[in-house]
Write an enzyme that holds these catalytic residues in place. Structure first.
Site, PDB file in Angstrom:
ATOM      1  N   ASP A  34       0.952  -1.429   0.098  1.00  0.00           N
ATOM      2  CA  ASP A  34       0.182   0.007  -0.020  1.00  0.00           C
ATOM      3  C   ASP A  34       0.957   1.187  -0.006  1.00  0.00           C
ATOM      4  OD1 ASP A  34      -3.258   0.481   0.957  1.00  0.00           O
ATOM      5  OD2 ASP A  34      -1.703   2.380   1.124  1.00  0.00           O
ATOM      6  N   ASN A  96     -12.764  -2.855   2.453  1.00  0.00           N
ATOM      7  CA  ASN A  96     -13.858  -1.714   2.593  1.00  0.00           C
ATOM      8  C   ASN A  96     -14.623  -1.654   1.273  1.00  0.00           C
ATOM      9  OD1 ASN A  96     -12.904  -0.464   4.978  1.00  0.00           O
ATOM     10  ND2 ASN A  96     -11.364   0.347   3.600  1.00  0.00           N
ATOM     11  N   VAL A 105     -10.831   2.889  -3.906  1.00  0.00           N
ATOM     12  CA  VAL A 105     -10.443   2.541  -5.028  1.00  0.00           C
ATOM     13  C   VAL A 105     -11.404   1.226  -5.322  1.00  0.00           C
ATOM     14  CG1 VAL A 105      -8.808   1.231  -6.636  1.00  0.00           C
ATOM     15  CG2 VAL A 105      -8.133   2.926  -4.722  1.00  0.00           C
ATOM     16  N   HIS A 109     -10.344  -5.007  -3.362  1.00  0.00           N
ATOM     17  CA  HIS A 109      -9.125  -5.426  -2.638  1.00  0.00           C
ATOM     18  C   HIS A 109      -9.316  -5.566  -1.077  1.00  0.00           C
ATOM     19  CE1 HIS A 109      -9.920  -0.981  -2.457  1.00  0.00           C
ATOM     20  NE2 HIS A 109      -9.171  -0.991  -1.401  1.00  0.00           N
ATOM     21  N   HIS A 111      -6.970  -5.374   2.514  1.00  0.00           N
ATOM     22  CA  HIS A 111      -5.840  -4.936   2.960  1.00  0.00           C
ATOM     23  C   HIS A 111      -5.272  -5.993   4.026  1.00  0.00           C
ATOM     24  CE1 HIS A 111      -6.595  -0.538   2.337  1.00  0.00           C
ATOM     25  NE2 HIS A 111      -7.852  -0.915   2.070  1.00  0.00           N
TER      26      HIS A 111
HETATM   27  P1  DGP Z   1      -9.637   1.660   0.271  1.00  0.00           P
HETATM   28  O1  DGP Z   1      -9.980   2.927   1.101  1.00  0.00           O
HETATM   29  O2  DGP Z   1     -10.013   0.314   1.131  1.00  0.00           O
HETATM   30  O3  DGP Z   1     -10.457   1.814  -1.192  1.00  0.00           O
HETATM   31  O4  DGP Z   1      -7.904   1.608   0.171  1.00  0.00           O
HETATM   32  C1  DGP Z   1      -7.240   2.029  -1.201  1.00  0.00           C
HETATM   33  C2  DGP Z   1      -5.964   1.935  -0.705  1.00  0.00           C
HETATM   34  O5  DGP Z   1      -5.149   2.225  -1.841  1.00  0.00           O
HETATM   35  C3  DGP Z   1      -5.405   3.123  -0.052  1.00  0.00           C
HETATM   36  O6  DGP Z   1      -4.903   2.563   1.317  1.00  0.00           O
HETATM   37  C4  DGP Z   1      -4.114   3.796  -0.556  1.00  0.00           C
HETATM   38  C5  DGP Z   1      -3.928   2.638  -1.600  1.00  0.00           C
HETATM   39  N1  DGP Z   1      -3.295   3.049  -2.843  1.00  0.00           N
HETATM   40  C6  DGP Z   1      -4.189   4.128  -3.411  1.00  0.00           C
HETATM   41  N2  DGP Z   1      -3.373   4.468  -4.628  1.00  0.00           N
HETATM   42  C7  DGP Z   1      -2.352   3.863  -4.799  1.00  0.00           C
HETATM   43  C8  DGP Z   1      -1.241   3.515  -5.417  1.00  0.00           C
HETATM   44  O7  DGP Z   1      -1.124   4.353  -6.823  1.00  0.00           O
HETATM   45  N3  DGP Z   1      -0.383   2.628  -5.322  1.00  0.00           N
HETATM   46  C9  DGP Z   1      -0.469   1.847  -4.282  1.00  0.00           C
HETATM   47  N4  DGP Z   1       0.519   0.911  -3.968  1.00  0.00           N
HETATM   48  N5  DGP Z   1      -1.293   1.752  -3.382  1.00  0.00           N
HETATM   49  C10 DGP Z   1      -2.367   2.978  -3.679  1.00  0.00           C
END
Ligand code: DGP
Length: 126
Positions: A34, A96, A105, A109, A111
């Site tokens: 992340d 989420n 996003v 996914h 976490h």
């Molecule tokens: P959520 O709130 O559950 O949709 O979490 C989305 C997660 O995605 C957040 O913890 C940050 C991560 N994230 C967002 N953009 C990027 C990215 O470009 N690269 C990576 N590695 N993680 C990302």
């Protein structure tokens, strides 16, 4: 969000259009760090298929995809040494789904968080 947008960030990561720190990949999943870690180990696991959230995934993915996704979780946790089975102290999964869960996003996914005492599951419940 009710329709999948193939321009979302994780779709771009899957296509190799955005760099990431890859942890694991197989036929069904892709896993990477992340970008905004909330714990010493903060890994995301995503299916290769286009699903909005776990609601969409568990309803519409094939059994093979669902099994493949679930099987990847201990593979990643053991590889990172965070599962108790691999000598670690355990980990937490969070997924989420939707606005009030603060999903940002819209590609399903999970976490995977570990590396410190994560405390109670939620900071506050009202
Ligand atoms: P959520 O709130 O559950 O949709 O979490 C989305 C997660 O995605 C957040 O913890 C940050 C991560 N994230 C967002 N953009 C990027 C990215 O470009 N690269 C990576 N590695 N993680 C990302």
């Amino acid at each position: 969000m009710t329709t999948y947008d193939n321009q979302n960030i994780f779709a771009k990561i899957l296509r190799g259009e955005i760099p990431c720190e890859k942890i694991y990949e197989d036929d069904y999943v892709f896993s990477f760090k992340d970008v905004n870690p909330q714990a010493p180990s903060h890994i995301l696991i995503i299916p290769k298929g286009a699903y909005l959230d776990i609601n969409d995934f568990s309803k519409n993915a094939t059994n093979e995809e669902i099994i493949g996704f679930n099987k990847s979780i201990p593979i990643v946790a053991d590889q990172l040494g965070i599962s108790e089975a691999a000598g670690g102290k355990g980990y937490r999964l969070i997924s989420n789904a939707g606005a009030e869960a603060h999903q940002t996003v819209a590609h399903f996914h999970v976490h995977l968080l570990a590396g410190r005492n994560l405390g109670p599951m939620l900071v506050s419940i009202k």
